[in-house]
Design an enzyme around this catalytic site. Structure first.
Site, PDB file in Angstrom:
ATOM      1  N   GLU A   1      -6.826  -7.763  -0.514  1.00  0.00           N
ATOM      2  CA  GLU A   1      -7.151  -7.768   0.915  1.00  0.00           C
ATOM      3  C   GLU A   1      -8.584  -7.328   1.101  1.00  0.00           C
ATOM      4  OE1 GLU A   1      -4.829  -5.229   3.437  1.00  0.00           O
ATOM      5  OE2 GLU A   1      -2.940  -5.808   2.531  1.00  0.00           O
TER       6      GLU A   1
ATOM      7  N   GLU B   1       0.825  -1.210   0.000  1.00  0.00           N
ATOM      8  CA  GLU B   1       0.000   0.000   0.000  1.00  0.00           C
ATOM      9  C   GLU B   1       0.860   1.262   0.000  1.00  0.00           C
ATOM     10  OE1 GLU B   1      -2.905  -0.206   3.138  1.00  0.00           O
ATOM     11  OE2 GLU B   1      -4.202  -1.460   1.909  1.00  0.00           O
TER      12      GLU B   1
HETATM   13  C1  GAL Z   1      -4.294  -2.673   4.942  1.00  0.00           C
HETATM   14  C2  GAL Z   1      -2.843  -3.098   5.086  1.00  0.00           C
HETATM   15  C3  GAL Z   1      -2.712  -4.347   5.928  1.00  0.00           C
HETATM   16  C4  GAL Z   1      -3.530  -4.220   7.169  1.00  0.00           C
HETATM   17  C5  GAL Z   1      -4.965  -3.963   6.795  1.00  0.00           C
HETATM   18  C6  GAL Z   1      -5.907  -3.840   7.970  1.00  0.00           C
HETATM   19  O1  GAL Z   1      -4.407  -1.337   4.655  1.00  0.00           O
HETATM   20  O2  GAL Z   1      -2.276  -3.344   3.828  1.00  0.00           O
HETATM   21  O3  GAL Z   1      -1.348  -4.531   6.250  1.00  0.00           O
HETATM   22  O4  GAL Z   1      -3.041  -3.180   7.958  1.00  0.00           O
HETATM   23  O5  GAL Z   1      -5.028  -2.754   6.103  1.00  0.00           O
HETATM   24  O6  GAL Z   1      -7.207  -3.526   7.549  1.00  0.00           O
END
Ligand code: GAL
Length: 687
Positions: free
Chosen positions: A319, A163
């Site tokens: 994710e 990110e």
């Molecule tokens: C994303 C990040 C992850 C984790 C996740 C939690 O933004 O890439 O490492 O922090 O959020 O929601």
């Protein structure tokens, strides 16, 4: 690893291999757990149908505990174990969170905010993108990783950084200042050109030496907007340079392994058009808020944006949460069925699978109350059962993999214009790019009209309608392309305060919106910012009245006709919405922000006129979207309501999920999903 056979595949072959099956998995952090747990992990992964994990994202300190001392043994073991269980690896370059020693030896690698505050280690992303010590250390690590794992059979994808820009998208330190000056020298060559571009005759800002130029650090009042605009460009490029620096190493060692990094929705700091062109696969992290009734609409917008960034190619939901996150003030759970529904929504809009943050819920650290695939309470849990059920279901969806999504409507999206629009000193501080895009997107979503996004220099030929919610900054070439598109028979709709400045944020003179004036057949004399909460009225030529807010304009017709007029203010009777025939096409102009019903009216009018149909008509709260390949059409129906509903079918259809043949009705449970393919004739309204 010596036992692992050496082989090499072409990029295409690996790509096909990557999406041989629907992808299912998540971020995996074995370094947080004793090795006994790994055995249970791989066993449970198999049970859930996991076939890809993202490994090593925050493992730099574990991989290189002291400068130049590497420890890859544990990574070898887990890579081998995953491979033994037929689980593929999306291997991270681990550079998103430098180890504590980097800050100790190179305190200058820590980022500095615009008011001079240095950000310290102890969380993550604490690096200045232009810092040489950070870059050198990151390069060394990536090179070691690439060398060591280039032939590992579990490796199918590289995950560079994490990110980019999430917490620190700009650093204002002296090293960044020097890098900014180098970037400016490349762009302008001479100080004269820079002074002209930045309009430095204003407020005595003229530069006589490159060394005088600084990042837009905290100033007494508004800093130079052209300088800020270039700063946005530079900051996006500085991080992109870090990304490309790693890609160069990976491509040298593993030309056969595709490269990605995880994007964050419609993220302002990074010009994702430029970024997406440099990676092999677009990947997205998306965390819709279950507390918001229309969270799925904004999610859909982002999925369409990701698909468009990859020019329609496959993308991947990298994710999402199985249930609640832990970084909102109040973190709501997903209702039973909602995680499945939202996962299908991403696939419906082009993702080739579903990944989560994260596999096993951490027991320590800042994210221990963030949901995961394996929750703290273990497998006797709703979340685990839903995870396993989804994994099983996805195995049946490989048939969707070759299909793509088509759209007849495009929304123009430009990061540079976004940056310029939201700088200070405008008629209204409430004019926000995302609000304008959403105002156009939402009525299209509600009508099941599929949308692509296009950059200002994108190819428009395959679209019947191009919507431009706001394009404050426009280059002459973009204006010309749009004029050609309309002249050739296209339809455009342009929202207010568009076509106002050039690429340096200098006003286009000659009557607003000068670059669009001829095409739109209007001239704007005054912008009228409205106070918050104030509503004004418009009446349409077909007799509908709507509220409008935020903005209005005094507008003169120069060939266009008025489709709606203002009913309030000293400008009552003046045009609010216009339509102009230009060549073979039509150009509409919207001079205010309409309430949702008004936007629906406008979008329907435009789509009807241009002959754009919904993919399918559904009751409110049911989303319809089509994936198609050469032979088949798949109609996804997604029920975002907490109650069940029946959707009438135009023709008998088979539901891929339930395996049932449906005659006239598709019954959807609360948060239910169906993937329909017509038994005989074409089921959808328009495709
Ligand atoms: C994303 C990040 C992850 C984790 C996740 C939690 O933004 O890439 O490492 O922090 O959020 O929601």
């Amino acid at each position: 690893m010596e036992h692992i056979p050496h082989y090499r595949l072409s990029r295409e072959a690996v790509y096909t291999r990557l999406f041989e099956h629907m992808t299912y998995g998540g971020d995996y952090y074995p370094e947080q757990w004793p090795e006994e747990v790994w055995q249970e992990d791989v066993r449970l992964m198999r049970e859930a149908g996991v076939n890809l994990v993202s490994l090593g994202i925050f493992a730099w300190a574990r991989l290189e505990p002291q400068p130049g001392q590497y420890d890859f043994d544990w990574l070898d073991r887990i890579m081998d174990l995953l491979h033994a269980y037929d689980i593929r690896v999306n291997l991270a370059t681990a550079t998103a969170s430098p180890p504590p020693w980097l800050a100790k030896h190179h305190p200058e690698s820590l980022p500095v905010t615009h008011d001079g505050t240095r950000l310290w280690p102890g969380s993550r992303q604490h690096y200045c993108p232009s810092n040489q010590a950070y870059r050198t250390a990151a390069q060394a690590l990536v090179q070691r990783l690439a060398e060591r794992y280039r032939h590992h059979p579990a490796l199918v994808l590289w995950h560079v950084g994490n990110e980019y820009g999430c917490h620190v998208s700009a650093c204002y330190c002296d090293e960044s200042a020097a890098a900014f000056r180098r970037w400016l020298q490349q762009r302008y060559t001479t100080l004269d050109a820079l002074n002209r571009a930045w309009g430095t005759a204003f407020w005595s800002q003229q530069y006589g030496d490159w060394e005088e130029i600084l990042p837009p650090r905290r100033t007494p009042t508004f800093s130079n907007p052209s300088q800020q605009l270039d700063w946005h460009r530079f900051c996006s490029d500085a991080l992109l340079e870090c990304f490309e620096m790693e890609c160069a190493i990976l491509r040298e060692y593993t030309p056969h392994i595709p490269i990605t990094t995880n994007f964050m929705h419609a993220f302002k700091p990074l010009n994702y058009w430029k970024w997406a062109a440099r990676e092999d696969l677009v990947a997205l992290d998306m965390y819709p808020d279950p507390a918001e009734a229309d969270a799925h609409v904004y999610a859909a917008l982002n999925y369409d944006l990701m698909r468009s960034l990859g020019q329609g190619r496959p993308w991947l939901l990298m994710e999402q949460a199985t249930s609640q996150v832990n970084w909102r003030p109040y973190n709501f759970v997903k209702q039973p069925g909602q995680m499945r529904l939202w996962s299908h929504q991403a696939i419906a809009r082009g993702s080739q699978g579903v990944m989560f943050f994260q596999w096993r819920q951490s027991c320590a650290g800042a994210e221990k109350f963030h949901s995961a695939m394996v929750p703290h309470v273990g497998t006797n849990s709703r979340i685990w059962r839903e995870v396993v059920a989804l994994g099983q279901e996805l195995r049946r969806l490989d048939i969707l993999l070759p299909s793509r999504i088509q759209a007849k409507v495009a929304i123009m999206w430009d990061w540079e214009s976004w940056w310029a629009l939201e700088l200070e000193g405008k008629p209204s501080c409430s004019l926000r790019q995302i609000d304008q895009v959403r105002a156009f997107y939402e009525p299209l979503f509600a009508r099941n009209i599929t949308v692509d996004f296009v950059p200002p220099d994108g190819d428009l030929q395959s679209y019947r309608v191009v919507l431009i919610p706001n394009l404050y900054l426009v280059r002459e070439t973009t204006a010309q392309r749009l004029a050609d598109y309309v002249a050739g028979g296209g339809t455009v709709v342009i929202g207010f305060f568009s076509g106002i400045v050039d690429e340096h944020d200098h006003v286009w003179l000659g009557g607003y919106p000068a670059p669009f004036r001829r095409m739109l057949g209007v001239r704007i004399e005054e912008f009228i910012a409205l106070p918050p909460q104030q509503h004004i009225g418009i009446i349409t030529d077909d007799g509908n009245s709507y509220n409008a807010m935020l903005w209005s304009e005094v507008l003169e017709l120069e060939g266009a006709i008025a489709l709606a007029q203002y009913t309030t203010g000293f400008y009552a009777g003046y045009p609010a919405v216009t339509q102009n025939r230009f060549g073979q096409g039509i150009a509409y102009y919207l001079s205010t922000q309409l309430e949702a019903a008004g936007m629906s009216w406008l979008v329907q009018h435009v789509c009807d006129y241009a002959g754009v149909q919904p993919v399918y008509s559904t009751p409110p709260g049911v989303e319809a979207i089509v994936r198609q390949d050469g032979q088949r059409t798949w109609l996804y129906l997604l029920n975002h309501r907490a109650t069940s509903i029946d959707v009438a079918l135009n023709a008998p259809a088979d539901d891929l999920l339930s395996g049932q043949r449906l005659a006239t009705i598709c019954h959807l449970e609360p948060y239910g999903v169906a993937i329909l393919t017509p038994s005989h004739s074409s089921l959808t309204d328009s495709f």
